[in-house]
Design an enzyme around this catalytic site. Structure first.
Site, mmCIF file in Angstrom:
data_model
loop_
_atom_site.group_PDB
_atom_site.id
_atom_site.type_symbol
_atom_site.label_atom_id
_atom_site.label_comp_id
_atom_site.label_asym_id
_atom_site.label_seq_id
_atom_site.Cartn_x
_atom_site.Cartn_y
_atom_site.Cartn_z
ATOM 1 N N GLN A 30 -11.236 -12.548 1.717
ATOM 2 C CA GLN A 30 -9.858 -12.628 2.234
ATOM 3 C C GLN A 30 -9.913 -12.974 3.721
ATOM 4 O OE1 GLN A 30 -8.670 -8.665 0.921
ATOM 5 N NE2 GLN A 30 -10.636 -7.925 1.698
ATOM 6 N N HIS A 61 -1.079 7.153 4.928
ATOM 7 C CA HIS A 61 -2.340 7.816 4.614
ATOM 8 C C HIS A 61 -2.125 9.295 4.288
ATOM 9 C CE1 HIS A 61 -4.280 4.340 6.965
ATOM 10 N NE2 HIS A 61 -4.484 4.142 5.671
ATOM 11 N N ASP A 85 -10.098 0.644 5.630
ATOM 12 C CA ASP A 85 -9.813 0.986 7.035
ATOM 13 C C ASP A 85 -10.176 2.440 7.345
ATOM 14 O OD1 ASP A 85 -6.659 0.774 5.667
ATOM 15 O OD2 ASP A 85 -7.427 2.680 6.367
ATOM 16 N N GLU A 105 -15.210 -0.187 -1.887
ATOM 17 C CA GLU A 105 -14.523 -1.245 -1.127
ATOM 18 C C GLU A 105 -15.232 -2.561 -1.412
ATOM 19 O OE1 GLU A 105 -11.847 -1.851 1.190
ATOM 20 O OE2 GLU A 105 -12.754 -3.833 0.852
ATOM 21 N N GLY A 138 -13.648 -2.690 -7.286
ATOM 22 C CA GLY A 138 -13.241 -1.395 -7.824
ATOM 23 C C GLY A 138 -13.190 -1.360 -9.333
ATOM 24 N N ASP A 155 -6.103 2.590 -2.902
ATOM 25 C CA ASP A 155 -5.495 2.141 -1.637
ATOM 26 C C ASP A 155 -5.824 0.662 -1.487
ATOM 27 O OD1 ASP A 155 -6.262 2.673 1.886
ATOM 28 O OD2 ASP A 155 -4.489 1.820 0.907
ATOM 29 N N SER A 156 -5.193 -0.148 -2.326
ATOM 30 C CA SER A 156 -5.584 -1.562 -2.409
ATOM 31 C C SER A 156 -4.584 -2.453 -1.684
ATOM 32 C CB SER A 156 -5.633 -1.983 -3.890
ATOM 33 O OG SER A 156 -4.310 -2.113 -4.380
ATOM 34 N N THR A 157 -4.973 -3.697 -1.564
ATOM 35 C CA THR A 157 -4.044 -4.720 -1.105
ATOM 36 C C THR A 157 -3.020 -4.944 -2.221
ATOM 37 O OG1 THR A 157 -5.759 -6.230 -1.922
ATOM 38 C CG2 THR A 157 -5.591 -5.951 0.470
ATOM 39 N N ASP A 158 -2.123 -5.888 -2.017
ATOM 40 C CA ASP A 158 -1.121 -6.190 -3.045
ATOM 41 C C ASP A 158 -1.754 -6.929 -4.223
ATOM 42 O OD1 ASP A 158 0.620 -6.005 -0.315
ATOM 43 O OD2 ASP A 158 1.804 -5.468 -2.088
HETATM 44 N N1 SAM Z 1 -2.561 0.441 3.040
HETATM 45 C C1 SAM Z 1 -2.680 -0.939 2.623
HETATM 46 C C2 SAM Z 1 -1.573 -1.308 1.672
HETATM 47 O O1 SAM Z 1 -0.876 -0.411 1.190
HETATM 48 O O2 SAM Z 1 -1.405 -2.521 1.433
HETATM 49 C C3 SAM Z 1 -4.041 -1.159 2.030
HETATM 50 C C4 SAM Z 1 -5.084 -1.077 3.088
HETATM 51 S S1 SAM Z 1 -6.755 -1.257 2.669
HETATM 52 C C5 SAM Z 1 -7.242 -2.247 4.006
HETATM 53 C C6 SAM Z 1 -6.779 -2.334 1.253
HETATM 54 C C7 SAM Z 1 -8.231 -2.574 0.864
HETATM 55 O O3 SAM Z 1 -8.351 -2.930 -0.521
HETATM 56 C C8 SAM Z 1 -8.910 -3.730 1.634
HETATM 57 O O4 SAM Z 1 -9.948 -3.210 2.430
HETATM 58 C C9 SAM Z 1 -9.444 -4.655 0.540
HETATM 59 O O5 SAM Z 1 -10.671 -5.267 0.869
HETATM 60 C C10 SAM Z 1 -9.560 -3.686 -0.616
HETATM 61 N N2 SAM Z 1 -9.629 -4.322 -1.946
HETATM 62 C C11 SAM Z 1 -8.885 -5.347 -2.420
HETATM 63 N N3 SAM Z 1 -9.254 -5.654 -3.681
HETATM 64 C C12 SAM Z 1 -10.271 -4.797 -4.019
HETATM 65 C C13 SAM Z 1 -11.065 -4.603 -5.196
HETATM 66 N N4 SAM Z 1 -10.888 -5.365 -6.287
HETATM 67 N N5 SAM Z 1 -11.987 -3.618 -5.186
HETATM 68 C C14 SAM Z 1 -12.160 -2.831 -4.082
HETATM 69 N N6 SAM Z 1 -11.458 -2.970 -2.927
HETATM 70 C C15 SAM Z 1 -10.509 -3.941 -2.908
#
Ligand code: SAM
Length: 285
Positions: A30, A61, A85, A105, A138, A155-158
């Site tokens: 990303q 958090h 993070d 992660e 994950g 706690d993933s991205t969208d």
């Molecule tokens: N608080 C934020 C939100 O609500 O959008 C999320 C923050 S955190 C930075 C999201 C994390 O999910 C990122 O570090 C990203 O790399 C991770 N992520 C995304 N897809 C993933 C996957 N398939 N497996 C593990 N981690 C993943």
């Protein structure tokens, strides 16, 4: 003065003045960007979407962590999916009941950059003796792991790019198999005012897996559009019925200190606006 304009929604978004650009890199998973803003402090974006800011990170958090952790009578083993993070990890480790936290992660660069540019987010949590970091997808981890957990936090991205799989029925099914007999799974589930379909998808996918599934909410200023929905799936319906007195007792006994979460907010956060409650009812009808 340069502006960052968030691209999560077509036709509507938020803009941040960039008083300093700290970092920007295509990590291979990303586009990771970090910049300073005069009001929100340091901001992290992934693929043009705000992930966290120094000023309001405590809200998300604290709620995504302490609602399941204090609803659970004795959370010892915790799994965090995503969360690079370090904010969720920091909050989980506040509970003295915790013996081990595994954080999975997919993108090591997020952890490394967060340690450097957001030191207060993790506040040493990555180095805690109870912490184990796994760099992996994950969904792959939960499909291959045999470990069991009391609380699991996504706690993933969208649900676009690497985060998309973390909203799938396969992922949720594998998560359910990793929960102990008394177990709770929670996940960020977007802002229903703009992402109501994401919530409806989760309703359908959670229903066959969890005895008790619903949502609770938190108002996070930089997750624009009103309250954010946090998905809840539990192996036992009594966990969500934990009394205010019991939550207060655990909050005091464990010595958890918070700036947004309170035991009263814990219970109140499950009271949903009618348009969300109606969308849930229509989906499970
Ligand atoms: N608080 C934020 C939100 O609500 O959008 C999320 C923050 S955190 C930075 C999201 C994390 O999910 C990122 O570090 C990203 O790399 C991770 N992520 C995304 N897809 C993933 C996957 N398939 N497996 C593990 N981690 C993943």
């Amino acid at each position: 003065m340069s502006l960052f304009v968030e691209t999560l929604y077509r036709g509507y978004g938020q803009a941040f003045q960039q008083s300093a650009q700290c970092f920007s890199l295509d990590t291979g998973f990303q586009q990771l960007s970090i910049f300073d803003n005069p009001i929100l402090g340091r901001v992290m974006t992934l693929d043009g979407v705000v992930q966290t800011t120094e000023k309001d990170e405590f809200i998300y958090h604290e709620m995504l962590t302490h609602v399941p952790m204090l609803a659970h009578p004795n959370p010892k083993r915790v799994l965090i999916i995503g969360g690079g993070d370090g904010g969720i990890l920091r909050e989980v480790l506040r509970h003295p009941t915790v013996e081990q936290v595994i954080l999975v992660e997919i993108d090591a660069a997020v952890i490394e950059m967060a340690k450097q540019y957001f030191p207060a987010h993790s506040a040493g949590a990555f180095e805690d003796a109870r912490t184990r970091i796994v760099i992996a997808d994950g969904v792959q981890y939960v499909n291959e792991s045999k470990e069991m957990f009391d609380v699991i936090i996504s706690d993933s991205t969208d649900p676009y790019g690497p985060g998309e799989v973390l909203f799938s029925a396969d992922f949720y099914t594998a998560i359910r198999a990793r929960l102990n007999a008394v177990g709770i799974f929670v996940a960020q589930n977007g802002v229903p005012f703009f992402q109501l379909d994401e919530l409806k998808d989760t309703v359908q996918r959670f229903a066959p897996l969890f005895v008790d599934s619903t949502f609770f909410t938190a108002a996070v200023p930089t997750y624009i559009g009103g309250v954010m929905a946090l998905a809840w799936g539990a192996t036992d319906a009594s966990l969500r019925q934990t009394s205010l007195t019991q939550i207060q007792a655990r909050y005091a006994q464990r010595g958890v200190h918070t700036r947004y979460y309170t035991p009263q907010m814990h219970l109140a956060s499950f009271a949903l606006p009618n348009y969300i409650a109606q969308a849930i009812a229509a989906t499970i009808a």
